[in-house]
Design an enzyme around this catalytic site. Sequence first.
Site, PDB file in Angstrom:
ATOM      1  N   ASP A 114       1.356   1.298   3.363  1.00 58.86           N
ATOM      2  CA  ASP A 114       0.916   0.501   2.028  1.00 58.86           C
ATOM      3  C   ASP A 114       0.166  -0.172   1.492  1.00 58.86           C
ATOM      4  O   ASP A 114      -0.223  -0.451   1.250  1.00 58.86           O
ATOM      5  CB  ASP A 114       2.405  -0.528   2.417  1.00 58.86           C
ATOM      6  CG  ASP A 114       3.814   0.241   1.722  1.00 58.86           C
ATOM      7  OD1 ASP A 114       4.323   1.300   1.231  1.00 58.86           O
ATOM      8  OD2 ASP A 114       4.945  -0.328   1.427  1.00 58.86           O
ATOM      9  N   GLY A 135      13.688   0.830  -1.940  1.00 62.74           N
ATOM     10  CA  GLY A 135      13.209   1.924  -3.028  1.00 62.74           C
ATOM     11  C   GLY A 135      11.925   1.577  -3.096  1.00 62.74           C
ATOM     12  O   GLY A 135      11.165   2.226  -4.332  1.00 62.74           O
ATOM     13  N   GLU A 150       4.463   1.226   7.963  1.00 58.33           N
ATOM     14  CA  GLU A 150       3.387   0.396   6.827  1.00 58.33           C
ATOM     15  C   GLU A 150       2.217   0.480   6.293  1.00 58.33           C
ATOM     16  O   GLU A 150       3.058  -0.017   5.655  1.00 58.33           O
ATOM     17  CB  GLU A 150       4.239  -0.542   7.080  1.00 58.33           C
ATOM     18  CG  GLU A 150       5.218  -2.014   5.917  1.00 58.33           C
ATOM     19  CD  GLU A 150       6.263  -1.784   5.931  1.00 58.33           C
ATOM     20  OE1 GLU A 150       6.375  -1.354   4.632  1.00 58.33           O
ATOM     21  OE2 GLU A 150       7.473  -1.207   6.529  1.00 58.33           O
ATOM     22  N   THR A 179      13.630   1.848   3.199  1.00 55.91           N
ATOM     23  CA  THR A 179      14.095   0.175   3.651  1.00 55.91           C
ATOM     24  C   THR A 179      16.248   0.081   3.422  1.00 55.91           C
ATOM     25  O   THR A 179      16.615   0.936   2.851  1.00 55.91           O
ATOM     26  CB  THR A 179      13.575  -0.050   1.785  1.00 55.91           C
ATOM     27  OG1 THR A 179      11.975   0.413   2.320  1.00 55.91           O
ATOM     28  CG2 THR A 179      13.747  -1.462   2.107  1.00 55.91           C
TER      29      THR A 179
END
Length: 571
Positions: free
Chosen positions: A431, A477, A428, A391
């Site tokens: 997540d 983070g 992604e 990120t």
Amino acid sequence: MKASRLLFALSAPLALAACQTGEEPRPAVSAQVPTTPGVVSTADPRATEAGVEILRQGGSATDASIAVMLALTVVEPQSSGIGGGGFFLHHDANGELITIDGRETAPAAAGSDWFLDSEGEPLGYREAVISGRSVGVPGNIALAAEAHAAHGELEWEALFQPAIRLAREGWELTPRFVNFAERVQERAAHQAEGAALFFDDDGNILPAGTRVTNPELAQTLEAIASAGPEHFYEVMAQGLAEHIAANTPGDAAMTPADITGYSATMRDALCGTYRDYLICSMGPPSSGATTVLAILGQLERFDIAGMGADSVTVWHLFAESQRLAYADRELYLADPDFVPVPAQQLVDPVYLAARSELIAPDMRIAEPEAGVPAGVIQAFTDGDEPEEHGTSHFSVADSAGNVVSWTSTIEGPFGSGLIYGGFYLNNELTDFSFRPEVDGAPVANRVEGGKRPRSSMAPTIVFDMDGNPVLTIGAAGGGTIPVQVAKALMGYIDWSLSAQDAIALPMLYSPGDTISLEEDNVVPGLPEGLEALGHTVRTRSLPSKANAVEWSGGRWIGAADPRSEGTSATQ
Ligand code: GLU
């Protein structure tokens, strides 16, 4: 014109009308038209320069931020880029606030067993990540196109030129890049194209300072620059989907229709007050806004300013507030297009005041549980998604008073390890919670076709009570992002620190049972003090990387995390 803050009352409808807050009525808003030069703050000096170059050409904050996102695709490929997604907040000089959700989506074929093995158990993390299975449809180009349509000044093609130049003419690898590539070589060099870009023939990472080029990425960017976002979502769809499918075990995989069907979504910002400021951040599918606003809202009744930044009590309160906020986040936050998310209720001042009563200055909550905000029938259960650290956040203000806060990501370092057209593809989808249900209860953040995974990203804009933007901030983070932002806001608001000093404050991360303190940056006596209150404390490296622009002394000033390679620069 003199470099002072010009304020005028808005005759148009309330500037932040699109913003949800937990409190009515919303604070009155007026707009600010600073006349000082714009400022760009990013995680990499080359990206900062790309943004400044665009501002100097007469570009808006939006134009500059798009150039930054593209330049980061080249120079910080481990963290973000066109192979990933992001969230964008924009406040314009007329006082209107918009957010754009460019979060990746799961392919239609993805079901609740997407990350389960044949026994119904969650896959190992490595197996889940380094695979087409973790890749969501990238959203950053669609986000950029929406943002450009709303607030662009320069031609779309112009915004690509700094990134194309970097990719063609080359850039130097930084120590941070080399460190990441060494640590996760199996992802950086998973495919031959990645290995050829950044590793020598013996498989060793090229040393920091090596000048490299990425002609394939330059070509991809040139094509998107001249043909528009359709090049990415239509022309490239077949090849991109085939590449992902070829690296996805089993028959279910991403299809071209998943890519052609993608769109970025305009959503309401989620806002709340903390002391004399209005804080607006990214609502669901991000947990950024709710978590930042809950951490701060639950602290409001304590005299943080009076106790000061060296107080054990303050950091204990900050830890306890996080524990409550993360308990809520685990239970409730997910894609609002798929599950009901009580975002507004979670930041309602009455709800937060009640949650705050659970916090005691001299005692640790034994087991923080999620609350039950008004109107919620508690049907979901906690998920189990792992956490990673990639990120990039960038903050931009332009000379017309427009402000951008954009966090962009490919999720973990080098994403899925798959590379296509010179850019890394995100991971992604990890997540999502790997487990769709626990003890028969569904997890809100379970995998579903077309759904966006829950995020922690918290691009934020802070306003004074006259509605003037005074700070734009965000961080990278993983799960630490809302805490980095909340900590910086506590420093900025309670201790009147500059954005730079607030970002530099030591980190304390406490989403669950253990408090993590930042290695080599600890308030003296804090570990012992926290342990005396019953906390389990460990010291470790925490992945802080925040970037901000603040309005101070009649001008915009940039701030970049001293732990990072980030910089800011003035137009
Ligand atoms: N993918 C993460 C999120 O959306 C961010 C990853 C990171 O910052 O390391 O929350």
